[in-house]
Scaffold this active site. Structure first.
Site, PDB file in Angstrom:
ATOM      1  N   ARG A   1     -59.905  35.991 103.774  1.00  0.00           N
ATOM      2  CA  ARG A   1     -59.343  35.123 102.741  1.00  0.00           C
ATOM      3  C   ARG A   1     -58.420  35.944 101.844  1.00  0.00           C
ATOM      4  O   ARG A   1     -58.671  37.127 101.588  1.00  0.00           O
ATOM      5  CB  ARG A   1     -60.451  34.485 101.903  1.00  0.00           C
ATOM      6  CG  ARG A   1     -59.911  33.439 100.925  1.00  0.00           C
ATOM      7  CD  ARG A   1     -60.981  32.937  99.973  1.00  0.00           C
ATOM      8  NE  ARG A   1     -60.396  32.014  99.000  1.00  0.00           N
ATOM      9  CZ  ARG A   1     -60.948  31.697  97.844  1.00  0.00           C
ATOM     10  NH1 ARG A   1     -62.117  32.231  97.498  1.00  0.00           N
ATOM     11  NH2 ARG A   1     -60.348  30.863  97.019  1.00  0.00           N
ATOM     12  N   HIS A   2     -57.370  35.310 101.353  1.00  0.00           N
ATOM     13  CA  HIS A   2     -56.401  35.985 100.489  1.00  0.00           C
ATOM     14  C   HIS A   2     -57.037  36.467  99.188  1.00  0.00           C
ATOM     15  O   HIS A   2     -58.118  36.031  98.783  1.00  0.00           O
ATOM     16  CB  HIS A   2     -55.242  35.042 100.167  1.00  0.00           C
ATOM     17  CG  HIS A   2     -55.658  33.828  99.404  1.00  0.00           C
ATOM     18  ND1 HIS A   2     -55.911  33.825  98.039  1.00  0.00           N
ATOM     19  CD2 HIS A   2     -55.896  32.550  99.814  1.00  0.00           C
ATOM     20  CE1 HIS A   2     -56.269  32.630  97.655  1.00  0.00           C
ATOM     21  NE2 HIS A   2     -56.281  31.822  98.701  1.00  0.00           N
TER      22      HIS A   2
ATOM     23  N   ASN B   1     -56.823  30.252  91.489  1.00  0.00           N
ATOM     24  CA  ASN B   1     -58.252  30.531  91.546  1.00  0.00           C
ATOM     25  C   ASN B   1     -58.828  30.688  90.136  1.00  0.00           C
ATOM     26  O   ASN B   1     -59.886  30.146  89.813  1.00  0.00           O
ATOM     27  CB  ASN B   1     -58.535  31.808  92.334  1.00  0.00           C
ATOM     28  CG  ASN B   1     -58.110  31.750  93.783  1.00  0.00           C
ATOM     29  OD1 ASN B   1     -57.708  32.765  94.350  1.00  0.00           O
ATOM     30  ND2 ASN B   1     -58.177  30.580  94.405  1.00  0.00           N
TER      31      ASN B   1
ATOM     32  N   GLY C   1     -52.964  23.985  97.701  1.00  0.00           N
ATOM     33  CA  GLY C   1     -53.044  24.001  99.151  1.00  0.00           C
ATOM     34  C   GLY C   1     -51.775  24.612  99.712  1.00  0.00           C
ATOM     35  O   GLY C   1     -51.685  25.817  99.932  1.00  0.00           O
TER      36      GLY C   1
ATOM     37  N   ARG D   1     -49.547  34.283  98.864  1.00  0.00           N
ATOM     38  CA  ARG D   1     -50.844  34.924  98.625  1.00  0.00           C
ATOM     39  C   ARG D   1     -51.443  35.519  99.887  1.00  0.00           C
ATOM     40  O   ARG D   1     -52.098  36.561  99.845  1.00  0.00           O
ATOM     41  CB  ARG D   1     -51.809  33.931  97.979  1.00  0.00           C
ATOM     42  CG  ARG D   1     -52.036  32.612  98.730  1.00  0.00           C
ATOM     43  CD  ARG D   1     -52.666  31.601  97.784  1.00  0.00           C
ATOM     44  NE  ARG D   1     -53.080  30.324  98.349  1.00  0.00           N
ATOM     45  CZ  ARG D   1     -52.294  29.253  98.410  1.00  0.00           C
ATOM     46  NH1 ARG D   1     -51.036  29.330  98.007  1.00  0.00           N
ATOM     47  NH2 ARG D   1     -52.767  28.107  98.885  1.00  0.00           N
TER      48      ARG D   1
ATOM     49  N   GLU E   1     -53.284  26.510 103.899  1.00  0.00           N
ATOM     50  CA  GLU E   1     -54.441  25.886 103.252  1.00  0.00           C
ATOM     51  C   GLU E   1     -54.393  24.359 103.384  1.00  0.00           C
ATOM     52  O   GLU E   1     -53.364  23.758 103.675  1.00  0.00           O
ATOM     53  CB  GLU E   1     -54.486  26.308 101.777  1.00  0.00           C
ATOM     54  CG  GLU E   1     -55.653  25.776 100.968  1.00  0.00           C
ATOM     55  CD  GLU E   1     -57.020  26.188 101.497  1.00  0.00           C
ATOM     56  OE1 GLU E   1     -57.355  25.761 102.616  1.00  0.00           O
ATOM     57  OE2 GLU E   1     -57.760  26.896 100.786  1.00  0.00           O
TER      58      GLU E   1
ATOM     59  N   GLY F   1     -59.286  29.837 101.807  1.00  0.00           N
ATOM     60  CA  GLY F   1     -60.706  29.542 101.719  1.00  0.00           C
ATOM     61  C   GLY F   1     -61.153  28.290 102.438  1.00  0.00           C
ATOM     62  O   GLY F   1     -62.068  28.335 103.267  1.00  0.00           O
TER      63      GLY F   1
END
Length: 217
Positions: free
Chosen positions: A22-23, A29, A36, A73, A97, A164
């Protein structure tokens, strides 16, 4: 093209190791808003996380191939790994995403409080926000990408740098054949998960030991 979750895999036609990353941490975040397909920058903490991931990734894996979502990202996170191993990064938009369309940049609190949106996003595989995607649409493109990657890189060590929810939906597909189980596969920023397709198992999940001075949020 669709792929059955009961597809049989044998070790000789699989990558020798397949990991999802995951980034690193973004402002979305921190602010708890849904980005997305919205492009968003890493925080200072996120840049530090990416650097620590790259510097320590060899303790976990010596990759032969690095493939990432084209969003900033993920590109920055993947590049930190690539720089440490003198490898290129291949970009695949199918690894992006979960896209919420008109509901992009909505806070998590608002999603939970408005029309039971959060429950529908979690529990209904075909629920599609306006101009966005459903779980099944994310599964379709993610699994298509993963299947192509494993066919093209048999015997290689492959790192896939993605997002994620997209990763969680993919793991729920392969491990549970049920994308509504995606909340069971949430990972921290720069978390690492190894997927073994031959045994349909996770030999490791959400590894963040590379984060020496910062918490993955």
């Amino acid at each position: 093209m669709s792929y059955a979750a009961d597809t049989l895999y044998t070790p000789e036609n699989l990558p020798s190791k397949l990991v999802f990353v995951r980034h690193a941490q973004t402002y979305a975040n921190v602010n708890r808003v849904w980005h997305g397909h919205t492009d968003t920058e890493l925080t200072d903490t996120g840049h530090l996380q990416a650097s620590q991931l790259g510097q320590n990734f060899h303790h976990y894996m010596q990759p032969d191939v690095i493939i990432a979502s084209p969003l900033l990202r993920t590109r920055l996170t993947a590049q930190a790994i690539a720089d440490a191993h003198q490898l290129p990064v291949s970009l695949d938009p199918r690894l992006m995403e979960f896209h919420l369309g008109d509901w992009e940049n909505t806070s998590f609190d608002d999603l939970q409080g408005k029309m039971a949106v959060a429950a529908r996003l979690r529990d209904e595989p075909d629920f599609t926000p306006p101009n966005g995607e459903s779980q099944n649409m994310v599964r379709q493109r993610m699994v298509e990408a993963v299947e192509e990657i494993i066919q093209e890189h048999a015997g290689a060590k492959v790192a896939i740098v993605s997002h994620g929810v997209a990763i969680a939906v993919t793991l729920a597909h392969y491990l549970a054949n049920d994308t509504t189980q995606w909340l069971n596969y949430n990972m921290s920023n720069t978390g690492i998960a190894e997927l073994c397709l031959a045994t349909r198992s996770l030999p490791s999940f959400n590894i963040t030991s590379h984060l020496l001075e910062t918490e993955a949020k």
